[in-house]
Scaffold this active site. Structure first.
Site, PDB file in Angstrom:
ATOM      1  N   GLY A 187       0.794  -1.234   0.000  1.00 44.75           N
ATOM      2  CA  GLY A 187       0.000   0.000   0.000  1.00 44.75           C
ATOM      3  C   GLY A 187       0.817   1.269   0.000  1.00 44.75           C
ATOM      4  O   GLY A 187       0.247   2.366  -0.080  1.00 44.75           O
ATOM      5  N   PRO A 214       5.066  -4.398  -0.912  1.00 45.85           N
ATOM      6  CA  PRO A 214       4.822  -3.296  -1.845  1.00 45.85           C
ATOM      7  C   PRO A 214       4.699  -3.765  -3.293  1.00 45.85           C
ATOM      8  O   PRO A 214       5.447  -4.639  -3.739  1.00 45.85           O
ATOM      9  CB  PRO A 214       6.076  -2.428  -1.692  1.00 45.85           C
ATOM     10  CG  PRO A 214       7.143  -3.404  -1.323  1.00 45.85           C
ATOM     11  CD  PRO A 214       6.484  -4.486  -0.521  1.00 45.85           C
ATOM     12  N   GLY A 215       3.732  -3.228  -3.997  1.00 50.53           N
ATOM     13  CA  GLY A 215       3.653  -3.415  -5.442  1.00 50.53           C
ATOM     14  C   GLY A 215       4.008  -2.081  -6.082  1.00 50.53           C
ATOM     15  O   GLY A 215       5.085  -1.885  -6.647  1.00 50.53           O
ATOM     16  N   ARG A 216       3.092  -1.148  -5.908  1.00 51.82           N
ATOM     17  CA  ARG A 216       3.223   0.179  -6.527  1.00 51.82           C
ATOM     18  C   ARG A 216       4.584   0.841  -6.237  1.00 51.82           C
ATOM     19  O   ARG A 216       5.222   1.386  -7.135  1.00 51.82           O
ATOM     20  CB  ARG A 216       2.112   1.077  -5.983  1.00 51.82           C
ATOM     21  CG  ARG A 216       1.939   2.389  -6.723  1.00 51.82           C
ATOM     22  CD  ARG A 216       0.918   3.292  -5.998  1.00 51.82           C
ATOM     23  NE  ARG A 216      -0.278   2.606  -5.613  1.00 51.82           N
ATOM     24  CZ  ARG A 216      -1.374   2.482  -6.371  1.00 51.82           C
ATOM     25  NH1 ARG A 216      -1.418   3.060  -7.546  1.00 51.82           N
ATOM     26  NH2 ARG A 216      -2.425   1.820  -5.927  1.00 51.82           N
ATOM     27  N   TYR A 237     -10.598   4.664 -11.490  1.00 51.62           N
ATOM     28  CA  TYR A 237     -10.517   5.310 -10.167  1.00 51.62           C
ATOM     29  C   TYR A 237     -10.503   6.827 -10.262  1.00 51.62           C
ATOM     30  O   TYR A 237     -10.312   7.496  -9.243  1.00 51.62           O
ATOM     31  CB  TYR A 237      -9.225   4.891  -9.449  1.00 51.62           C
ATOM     32  CG  TYR A 237      -8.931   3.417  -9.442  1.00 51.62           C
ATOM     33  CD1 TYR A 237      -9.741   2.524  -8.743  1.00 51.62           C
ATOM     34  CD2 TYR A 237      -7.828   2.910 -10.123  1.00 51.62           C
ATOM     35  CE1 TYR A 237      -9.461   1.167  -8.733  1.00 51.62           C
ATOM     36  CE2 TYR A 237      -7.542   1.555 -10.112  1.00 51.62           C
ATOM     37  CZ  TYR A 237      -8.364   0.690  -9.420  1.00 51.62           C
ATOM     38  OH  TYR A 237      -8.085  -0.644  -9.397  1.00 51.62           O
ATOM     39  N   CYS A 295     -14.604   3.052 -27.662  1.00 51.79           N
ATOM     40  CA  CYS A 295     -15.911   3.655 -27.938  1.00 51.79           C
ATOM     41  C   CYS A 295     -16.756   3.763 -26.687  1.00 51.79           C
ATOM     42  O   CYS A 295     -17.812   3.133 -26.568  1.00 51.79           O
ATOM     43  CB  CYS A 295     -16.606   2.854 -29.027  1.00 51.79           C
ATOM     44  SG  CYS A 295     -15.687   3.011 -30.548  1.00 51.79           S
ATOM     45  N   GLU A 296     -16.258   4.496 -25.735  1.00 51.40           N
ATOM     46  CA  GLU A 296     -17.017   4.834 -24.526  1.00 51.40           C
ATOM     47  C   GLU A 296     -16.578   6.229 -24.103  1.00 51.40           C
ATOM     48  O   GLU A 296     -15.385   6.564 -24.216  1.00 51.40           O
ATOM     49  CB  GLU A 296     -16.712   3.853 -23.379  1.00 51.40           C
ATOM     50  CG  GLU A 296     -17.219   2.460 -23.636  1.00 51.40           C
ATOM     51  CD  GLU A 296     -17.345   1.627 -22.358  1.00 51.40           C
ATOM     52  OE1 GLU A 296     -17.561   2.192 -21.278  1.00 51.40           O
ATOM     53  OE2 GLU A 296     -17.229   0.403 -22.488  1.00 51.40           O
ATOM     54  N   TYR A 314      -0.044  -1.393 -11.999  1.00 49.01           N
ATOM     55  CA  TYR A 314      -1.449  -1.541 -12.393  1.00 49.01           C
ATOM     56  C   TYR A 314      -1.714  -0.880 -13.756  1.00 49.01           C
ATOM     57  O   TYR A 314      -2.788  -0.362 -13.994  1.00 49.01           O
ATOM     58  CB  TYR A 314      -2.376  -1.002 -11.291  1.00 49.01           C
ATOM     59  CG  TYR A 314      -2.035  -1.587  -9.945  1.00 49.01           C
ATOM     60  CD1 TYR A 314      -2.332  -2.907  -9.658  1.00 49.01           C
ATOM     61  CD2 TYR A 314      -1.356  -0.843  -8.978  1.00 49.01           C
ATOM     62  CE1 TYR A 314      -1.978  -3.475  -8.436  1.00 49.01           C
ATOM     63  CE2 TYR A 314      -0.997  -1.407  -7.757  1.00 49.01           C
ATOM     64  CZ  TYR A 314      -1.318  -2.717  -7.495  1.00 49.01           C
ATOM     65  OH  TYR A 314      -0.957  -3.286  -6.303  1.00 49.01           O
TER      66      TYR A 314
HETATM   67  N1  LLP Z   1      -0.720  -7.139  -0.641  1.00 42.71           N
HETATM   68  C1  LLP Z   1      -2.009  -7.439  -0.899  1.00 42.71           C
HETATM   69  C2  LLP Z   1      -2.648  -8.537  -0.164  1.00 42.71           C
HETATM   70  C3  LLP Z   1      -2.721  -6.706  -1.851  1.00 42.71           C
HETATM   71  O1  LLP Z   1      -3.997  -6.995  -2.091  1.00 42.71           O
HETATM   72  C4  LLP Z   1      -2.081  -5.647  -2.548  1.00 42.71           C
HETATM   73  C5  LLP Z   1      -2.794  -4.843  -3.542  1.00 42.71           C
HETATM   74  C6  LLP Z   1      -0.729  -5.385  -2.261  1.00 42.71           C
HETATM   75  C7  LLP Z   1      -0.089  -6.147  -1.295  1.00 42.71           C
HETATM   76  C8  LLP Z   1       0.062  -4.330  -2.965  1.00 42.71           C
HETATM   77  O2  LLP Z   1      -0.467  -3.062  -2.840  1.00 42.71           O
HETATM   78  P1  LLP Z   1       0.400  -1.799  -3.360  1.00 42.71           P
HETATM   79  O3  LLP Z   1       1.671  -1.790  -2.561  1.00 42.71           O
HETATM   80  O4  LLP Z   1       0.678  -1.984  -4.801  1.00 42.71           O
HETATM   81  O5  LLP Z   1      -0.455  -0.643  -3.097  1.00 42.71           O
HETATM   82  N2  LLP Z   1      -5.496  -1.475  -9.018  1.00 42.71           N
HETATM   83  C9  LLP Z   1      -5.331  -0.495  -7.954  1.00 42.71           C
HETATM   84  C10 LLP Z   1      -4.547  -1.048  -6.789  1.00 42.71           C
HETATM   85  C11 LLP Z   1      -5.157  -2.301  -6.203  1.00 42.71           C
HETATM   86  C12 LLP Z   1      -4.299  -2.944  -5.158  1.00 42.71           C
HETATM   87  C13 LLP Z   1      -4.823  -4.271  -4.761  1.00 42.71           C
HETATM   88  N3  LLP Z   1      -4.047  -4.947  -3.775  1.00 42.71           N
HETATM   89  C14 LLP Z   1      -4.691   0.767  -8.524  1.00 42.71           C
HETATM   90  O6  LLP Z   1      -4.413   0.810  -9.724  1.00 42.71           O
HETATM   91  O7  LLP Z   1      -4.486   1.735  -7.805  1.00 42.71           O
END
Ligand code: LLP
Length: 429
Positions: free
Chosen positions: A242, A285-287, A327, A354-355, A383
């Protein structure tokens, strides 16, 4: 002439945008658009910045990369070489993690609404399952007693950049509330599970430290209760992902020094105070790792002026980058061949879908845009491709990575024939 403030790996070379030292115009000419361009260096830098902050304050640390943010196998391999673990949410992500060389011990699965055949698959791979409900745990234990079990708890504090991305709190479908979590650990212990973890993930795109402070306090108090009442020793305590990244010009970077002083340092002392041993502190972390390590290049097809609006029509729509539509997310956009020109006009940047919701930006100030210009949509690494689709029967984009001084194709552009691969065409009569 304007001098814009650029963050790494962006630079201005005589009005043309460079990404990790490469001219984006040349990349677009070579690979066509829409094109995702990734920087290996930036991914490594992001990982190391975060990892050093954690390890400097607490010795037992694991960084799990949340694969869903960007599933490119080269990204996975780069992070593996840095020592990352993987956070996965589907058998597909586990499969990709294993295929890219991660060992099962380094993979954690945190699913929701998980099928029995998926649980059987997971047990067969020997990865660690982090359960999201008592039902999932019961069904898992019927298949096998895994050596390690982790429970996702809902710490009753959620946060995130959009309501869709808040994953804890009273109305959340995710995790178990305290009482239920205690019961789940008791079930696992009774079934003779021997090793344990505990987990939370409160949401995505969080730029303030405060929600984590509250949630980590709650998570640790639950861990203490489970330790005392059920006799569980925790091998790891996972505080989820997150961690946010600035998108809007007014956003500030997540303050890592504050994160360390308000979360990691208190974590260490609370773990000691509560007698929880020496668990690994895990983050997911992903983002944070990939977002600013990629841009999306898109060419301008049309400039259309109506009595009320100016539209810039580009070749990437919500099929390529869905975040603005899904979003209302803001992504900075640069006219890559005019970065030294001042913003003079206000445009809606719209795609080929086309939206009417198909817009990468609304009312955006840009230099005067002409057909043939090249736009760079920033912060596209998280994402972006992973949420792209073939909607309107448009093949998905290509991905190129700048690595070791070269531009390398890491995902080829889909072709028209890819639109039909899974279809089984029957006769029309
Ligand atoms: N761990 C779990 C269990 C998760 O569900 C997620 C993301 C993460 C870690 C990584 O979260 P991050 O560090 O990337 O914030 N599609 C949306 C974001 C959805 C995130 C879902 N879960 C967007 O584009 O903002």
């Amino acid at each position: 002439m304007v001098k814009r403030k650029f963050r790494e790996p962006l630079e201005d070379r005589k009005g043309n945008l460079l990404f990790d030292g490469f001219s984006v115009k040349e990349l677009a000419e070579k690979y066509d658009t829409p094109l995702y361009v990734l920087s290996e260096k930036r991914i490594r830098d992001n990982y190391n910045r975060l990892h050093s902050m954690l390890i400097n304050n607490y010795k037992h640390v694991r960084v799990y990369y949340a694969v869903k943010a960007n599933t490119n196998l080269t990204v996975l391999r780069i992070l593996q070489s840095e020592g990352a673990y993987l956070d996965t949410v589907s058998p597909g992500e586990v499969f990709m993690g294993l295929s890219s060389g991660y060992t099962p011990e380094k993979i954690l699965f945190t699913g929701t609404s998980v099928r029995n055949d998926e649980l059987r698959f997971l047990v067969g791979t020997n990865i660690t399952v982090n359960v999201d409900s008592q039902s999932e745990l019961d069904r898992l234990l019927k298949i096998a007693v895994p050596p390690v079990v982790s429970v996702r708890v809902n710490p009753e504090v959620g946060a995130g950049h959009h309501s869709h991305c808040i994953t804890a709190g009273p109305d959340s479908k995710f995790g178990l509330m305290e009482e239920d979590a205690v019961k789940a650990y008791a079930t696992a212990k009774k079934a003779r599970v021997e090793r344990f973890g505990i987990h939370m993930h409160i949401g995505s795109g969080i730029l303030e430290v405060e929600p984590y402070v509250l949630a980590v306090e709650k998570l640790l108090s639950i861990a203490k209760r489970v330790h005392e009442q059920v006799g569980v020793e925790f091998e790891f305590i996972d505080i989820g992902g997150g961690l946010g990244v600035p998108y809007n010009p007014e956003d500030k970077d997540l303050d890592l020094a504050e994160f360390s002083s308000k979360i990691v340092v208190p974590f260490k002392s609370k773990v000691k105070e509560y007698g929880l041993g020496k668990p690994f502190l895990c983050v997911e972390p992903g983002r944070y790792l990939v977002c600013d390590a990629s841009i999306l290049l898109t060419s301008v097809n049309t400039v259309k002026v109506t009595s009320t609006k100016k539209f810039v029509g580009v070749d990437a729509g919500f099929n390529t980058l869905v975040r603005p539509t899904m979003y209302g997310s803001y992504h900075p956009i640069l006219v890559a061949n005019k970065v030294a020109q001042a913003d003079k006009e206000t445009y809606d940047v719209v795609g080929p879908i086309c939206e009417s919701g198909d817009a990468l930006a609304k009312d955006r100030q840009l230099p005067k845009v002409e057909e043939g210009d090249l736009l760079a949509v920033l912060n596209a690494g998280a994402y972006g491709f992973s949420m792209s689709s073939q909607y309107n029967s448009r093949p998905r984009a290509a991905e190129v990575m700048i690595r070791q001084g070269k531009d390398v194709l890491v995902r080829k552009r889909e072709e028209l024939s890819d639109l039909m691969t899974s279809q089984r065409m029957q006769s029309g009569s």
